[in-house]
Design a protein around this motif. Structure first.
Motif, mmCIF file in Angstrom:
data_model
loop_
_atom_site.group_PDB
_atom_site.id
_atom_site.type_symbol
_atom_site.label_atom_id
_atom_site.label_comp_id
_atom_site.label_asym_id
_atom_site.label_seq_id
_atom_site.Cartn_x
_atom_site.Cartn_y
_atom_site.Cartn_z
ATOM 1 N N UNK A 111 -11.085 -1.139 -11.065
ATOM 2 C CA UNK A 111 -11.648 0.028 -10.026
ATOM 3 C C UNK A 111 -10.637 0.806 -9.447
ATOM 4 N N UNK A 112 -10.437 2.093 -9.801
ATOM 5 C CA UNK A 112 -9.366 2.882 -9.298
ATOM 6 C C UNK A 112 -9.894 3.933 -8.338
ATOM 7 N N UNK A 113 -11.115 4.217 -8.073
ATOM 8 C CA UNK A 113 -11.750 5.045 -7.201
ATOM 9 C C UNK A 113 -11.611 4.423 -5.656
ATOM 10 N N UNK A 114 -11.135 5.011 -4.789
ATOM 11 C CA UNK A 114 -11.047 4.599 -3.248
ATOM 12 C C UNK A 114 -12.361 4.676 -2.939
ATOM 13 N N UNK A 115 -12.745 3.690 -1.856
ATOM 14 C CA UNK A 115 -14.072 3.727 -1.326
ATOM 15 C C UNK A 115 -13.958 4.852 0.080
ATOM 16 N N UNK A 116 -15.005 5.531 0.248
ATOM 17 C CA UNK A 116 -15.219 6.519 1.190
ATOM 18 C C UNK A 116 -14.450 6.076 2.479
ATOM 19 N N UNK A 117 -14.435 4.868 2.836
ATOM 20 C CA UNK A 117 -14.157 4.437 4.197
ATOM 21 C C UNK A 117 -12.720 4.477 4.329
ATOM 22 N N UNK A 118 -11.696 4.729 3.126
ATOM 23 C CA UNK A 118 -10.336 4.800 3.153
ATOM 24 C C UNK A 118 -9.970 6.045 2.462
ATOM 25 N N UNK A 119 -11.080 6.873 1.824
ATOM 26 C CA UNK A 119 -10.480 8.058 1.372
ATOM 27 C C UNK A 119 -9.863 9.072 2.025
ATOM 28 N N UNK A 120 -10.115 9.233 3.370
ATOM 29 C CA UNK A 120 -9.292 10.492 3.839
ATOM 30 C C UNK A 120 -7.867 10.059 4.236
ATOM 31 N N UNK A 169 -20.404 14.707 7.521
ATOM 32 C CA UNK A 169 -19.417 14.040 8.514
ATOM 33 C C UNK A 169 -18.325 13.151 7.807
ATOM 34 N N UNK A 170 -18.612 12.491 6.587
ATOM 35 C CA UNK A 170 -17.981 11.535 6.247
ATOM 36 C C UNK A 170 -17.375 11.915 4.919
ATOM 37 N N UNK A 344 -18.691 4.286 8.331
ATOM 38 C CA UNK A 344 -17.614 3.888 7.212
ATOM 39 C C UNK A 344 -16.332 3.547 7.981
ATOM 40 N N UNK A 345 -16.317 2.361 8.675
ATOM 41 C CA UNK A 345 -15.084 2.076 9.344
ATOM 42 C C UNK A 345 -14.774 0.503 8.668
ATOM 43 N N UNK A 346 -13.474 0.314 8.482
ATOM 44 C CA UNK A 346 -13.313 -0.868 7.708
ATOM 45 C C UNK A 346 -12.395 -1.713 8.697
ATOM 46 N N UNK A 347 -12.109 -1.393 9.732
ATOM 47 C CA UNK A 347 -11.237 -2.088 10.910
ATOM 48 C C UNK A 347 -11.958 -3.413 11.055
#
Length: 955
Positions: A111-120, A169-170, A344-347
């Protein structure tokens, strides 16, 4: 969280998933292949994402680095992999909790597609999107939640981003960078990848296998050159983009400069507001509907409870939330993880807590926000019983725990190879100045003093990118705390840049149209000063187009430019509403030698709704700065923007009247253009489209691929077409009571196709009046022709004897007219939707007609029946004369039409002559037979574009 609130949360909250339809809704399987998670206990208290035994962080570090949190799920319906787009055989797959990415076990490592949680955090240059109105997009998928767009969704007008309204918003601010704005500008274009929603039959540029899918969001496509690849194959391509098959037509972003601090994307790209409504006019900033106290929340299942989750004080104040459905027996840690996933917060969840919010909120949202800080448990809220709590779902706000230090990513505002950002630790003593001092050596700028740099905060919203310069003594840790307090989602979309402290000279070009024509520079200045109170020290009139009643203002202040823009659009001068447009600067010296950009004019009123669809398509295939809507200022703004380019071509999308409009504007501007004679192509959208037929562009646009249209324009050959000038010198034949004639000022019109006098113009006038009365009915070419037939039948029995009402002179010699009802001057071998009015029979009296021979053919028709026979190919018109200079005397008011634009001309004289120069038109090249084995999608060719046709076509 406080002890009391924590105990209440354990009793009432659960680790379920958000309400279906929200960006992080429960992964129930849908048509795109997503599945329901396998039941089982969630992670323990304090466990971060990826800590469970089936998480990607433990078994697939590469996926965890991209922000994914995969877990094994049980498949209950047919499911497809989002990486290889193949069917997942068996009963198990691996699903990302945050973005719903589904994968084979064998594909998880690739997998090389970033997750939407870290894409920004991976966006190279943040650029906001420009969303249009909601629409139905069949077999398209949301770029955020990866689900199918079965309900009305949103689409960016500049790139191929499709999202649900609730997912806006995401969405990342990763739109195409179409101009230089002083922030991380670069001269080398890079591929701009967009995942999924590829056309059917898409082939990978690397492995030549199918890379698209109609079942899932899969595959990548560059939004500049159109190259399509598998995600796993994208690394095999060079990062530089050559703009593909349209490289000679695209205006490179490095050639466009536009300082855009005060204007939205809609205003910068001149997109009409009716096509892009404001967020509060149908779409909230959060993408969903307002969540008021009386709003109905879907009832959860019997063993679950629905919770309203806010992400900060701003959400509480505006009363906007996400609904999360959770099991009743659950721990607060599991609920907190579910709430973080919803946003979409991964902290690490241990850095946050949940605080109760009174529901329904009392009058005044500020009070509700203040009570959210108390952290009261559900049991303490008003002494309500269990039934009351079940009837009204609880509301909670996610809060960040106080931090004594934090890790901050700092990005360089200049492009530095090999360094995306540096991470530093900030403490309560850290200020903006100390952060700059610490960061400069890490970025290789230690030799320069920190006083030359500043710390900028950039909020990368999906609709707007906002930049703020921090004060030197401002505490960075306090700033981070305030942002998290306002909105945790906003914190995830905020970046900090170290930028050079250089004075930016504001320079905004504003086009103002709709002014009275024929005034001087001083008169226009006084008129604008009176209408909108321009400030002389900040505003300069750089260009004046007196004949068209337009000026271009150079404004040296962003705030003043925004004020003038908004004020001019609401101002009327002499009963006419003004037009205001923000225009970019085209850097003609940076234009590549093999580039001949295409200036596109589209009349959205032509061709029904096809004009608006073409506007959107051309903005995505080309640079939006080279696409202009004719109903918004006419052709003049586009010609002004391209005035300094040494070479360019023009594409006009509209009917014959629209083509004549653009050609007339080109004639007026030719002495102010560096390329005085650009070649013009036509995409026919009108009813007759006679000039388009002659130049092989067809009888009318019928939904062809816009890409193939642009390729045909690039391959077209240049030809010359005569351009005729008609002087209308009208006056009354008789006198007034005083014996003095009422004179009208002479008027000049231009002609390319034909000029009709009499019955031909009378039918055009009837059609024009019918369309003006009910324009909504004239959206079909077939319907328009039906109206022509109807008005023709109404005029069939009428006869006025036109030969008795006019006099004709050809080359200063009087010509006797036969008994006719219509007199037509033709310049091209097509009239009345493709009819050959002159005929193909040879005649020794006349030369063979050509559209560049400097001669007009004069033909007569005896009535409506004769016109119908000509259009049916049964006979031709009555040949009367051929020449280069004509004088027509009208003895009474007579209908006249020029290139399909009709009016009633008062008695007087009409002088027709070839005074103007010939115009350069583009004629579509004859289609060549396709070679066997040629791939269908040839847009992504990386070789140089072959020269087609004479060199003159690039003029």
């Amino acid at each position: 969280m406080a002890a009391a609130a924590e105990s209440g949360a354990r009793a009432w909250l659960g680790g379920g998933s958000p309400r279906a339809g929200s960006p992080a809704s429960s992964p129930d399987l849908d048509r795109g292949g997503r599945a329901r998670p396998e039941p089982g206990p969630g992670p323990g208290p304090g466990a971060g994402p990826g800590s469970g035994p089936e998480r990607a962080g433990a078994r697939w570090p590469g996926a965890a680095a991209l922000g994914h949190s995969f877990r094994k799920v049980m498949l209950t319906k047919p499911t497809f992999c989002h990486l290889c787009s193949d069917f997942i055989w068996g009963l198990a797959g691996f699903l990302c909790d945050a973005c719903n990415f589904m994968s084979h076990e064998k594909c998880v490592r690739q997998v090389k597609t970033p997750c939407t949680s870290v894409a920004p955090s991976l966006v190279r240059v943040p650029v906001a999107h420009c969303f249009g109105p909601r629409g139905l997009y069949k077999r398209k998928f949301c770029a955020v939640c990866r689900r199918s767009l079965e309900a009305p969704a949103l689409r960016c007008e500049v790139c191929e981003l499709h999202v649900h309204p609730a997912c806006v918003p995401f969405a990342c601010s990763d739109c195409r960078q179409c101009h230089r704005d002083g922030h991380r500008d670069h001269d080398t274009p890079q591929h701009h990848w967009r995942e999924g929603n590829l056309p059917s039959g898409a082939r990978c540029e690397v492995c030549r296998k199918a890379c698209g899918s109609s079942e899932v969001l899969s595959g990548l496509r560059c939004e500049w050159c159109g190259v399509q690849v598998h995600t796993a194959c994208s690394s095999a391509l060079a990062p530089e983009c050559t703009f593909g098959q349209l490289r000679s037509l695209v205006l490179p972003p490095a050639c466009v400069r536009l300082l855009s601090r005060s204007f939205s994307k809609t205003q910068l790209f001149r997109i009409s507001e009716r096509a892009c409504p404001e967020p509060d006019a149908g779409d909230s900033e959060d993408g969903g509907d307002p969540a008021g106290p009386g709003r109905e929340v879907p009832a959860p299942e019997s063993n679950k409870q629905a919770l309203r989750i806010f992400d900060g004080s701003d959400a509480v104040h505006r009363n906007r939330f996400l609904v999360v459905s959770v099991p009743r027996p659950a721990r607060s840690e599991e609920v907190l993880e579910a709430a973080l996933r919803a946003y979409h917060l991964t902290e690490d969840p241990r850095a946050f807590e949940l605080q109760a919010v009174p529901w329904p909120p009392q009058a005044g949202c500020a009070g509700a926000a203040g009570k959210a800080e108390s952290g009261r448990t559900p049991e303490e809220e008003g002494g309500r019983g269990p039934r009351a709590r079940e009837a009204t779902p609880e509301a909670w706000v996610i809060r960040a725990l106080p931090r004594t230090q934090d890790v901050l990513k700092i990005y360089p505002a200049w492009l530095k190879v090999g360094v995306a950002y540096v991470s530093i630790r900030v403490t309560p003593e850290s200020t903006a100045r100390s952060v700059v001092q610490e960061v400069l050596p890490l970025l290789g700028r230690q030799a320069e003093g920190p006083e030359s740099f500043q710390l900028e905060e950039v909020l990368m919203g999906s609709r707007q990118v906002q930049r703020t310069v921090l004060a030197e003594e401002e505490s960075v840790l306090d700033r981070l705390r305030d942002i998290r307090q306002t909105s945790l989602r906003q914190m995830s979309q905020t970046r900090f840049y170290v930028a050079e402290r250089k004075a930016v000279v504001p320079r905004v070009s504003l086009f103002v149209g709709g002014l009275p024509p024929g005034l001087s520079l001083q008169e226009y200045g006084s008129l604008l000063d009176e209408a909108v109170a321009t400030k002389a020290e900040l505003v300069t009139l750089s260009h004046v187009y007196s004949s068209q009643g337009a000026v271009v203002l150079e404004v040296a202040c962003f705030a003043e430019a925004e004020r003038l823009y908004m004020l001019v659009r609401d101002t009327a001068v002499r009963g006419r509403l003004l037009t205001a447009l923000v225009l970019p600067d085209v850097l003609h010296t940076k234009l590549p030698p093999d580039c001949c950009p295409l200036l596109v004019f589209v009349n959205p009123k032509s061709g029904g709704l096809k004009g608006r669809d073409l506007l959107c398509s051309f903005r995505k295939l080309l640079n939006p700065h080279q696409v202009f809507e004719l109903t918004n200022g006419g052709p003049l703004p586009g010609l002004h923007v391209f005035a300094q380019l040494p070479r360019f071509r023009v594409l006009v999308c509209g009917g014959d009247g629209t083509v004549g409009w653009v050609l007339a504007a080109l004639e007026e501007m030719r002495h102010q253009l560096a390329c005085p004679e650009p070649a013009v192509a036509i995409l026919p959208l009108g009813t007759g489209n006679d000039l388009g037929r002659v130049l092989r562009w067809g009888p009318g646009y019928s939904g062809e691929d816009p890409l193939s249209v642009l390729v045909s324009v690039d391959e077209a050959d240049a030809v010359l077409v005569d351009r005729w000038t008609i002087l209308l010198d009208a006056h009354e034949a008789g006198g007034t009571e005083n014996g003095v004639a009422d004179l009208e000022p002479p008027k000049i019109v231009q002609m390319s196709n034909y000029c009709g006098i009499g019955i031909d113009a009378e039918l055009s006038l009837d059609f024009h009046q019918a369309r003006e009365e009910e324009p909504s009915k004239f959206t079909s070419r077939f319907h328009n022709k039906g109206v022509y037939v109807r008005v023709g039948l109404q005029r069939m029995s009428q006869a006025r004897g036109l030969h008795k009402e006019i006099r004709l002179q050809v080359e200063q010699q009087e010509v006797e007219l036969p008994s006719i009802e219509g007199l037509i001057f033709i310049n091209i071998p097509s009239w009345g939707s493709g009819a050959d009015l002159w005929g193909s029979d040879s005649d020794a009296r006349f030369e063979k007609p050509r559209m560049d021979d400097g001669l007009l053919e004069v033909v007569g028709v005896t009535g409506v029946m004769h016109m119908g026979q000509v259009q049916g190919g049964l006979r031709s018109g009555i040949r009367i004369a051929q020449g280069a200079y004509f004088r027509v005397t009208l003895l009474k008011a007579t209908p006249v039409q020029v290139d399909g634009e009709p009016w009633v001309q008062a008695p007087g004289h009409m002088i027709i002559s070839a005074v103007g120069p010939k115009v350069h038109m583009l004629r579509k090249a004859k289609q060549k037979p396709k070679k066997a084995g040629t791939p269908k999608d040839a847009r992504a060719e990386e070789g140089p574009a072959p020269e087609v046709g004479p060199k003159e076509r690039r003029r």
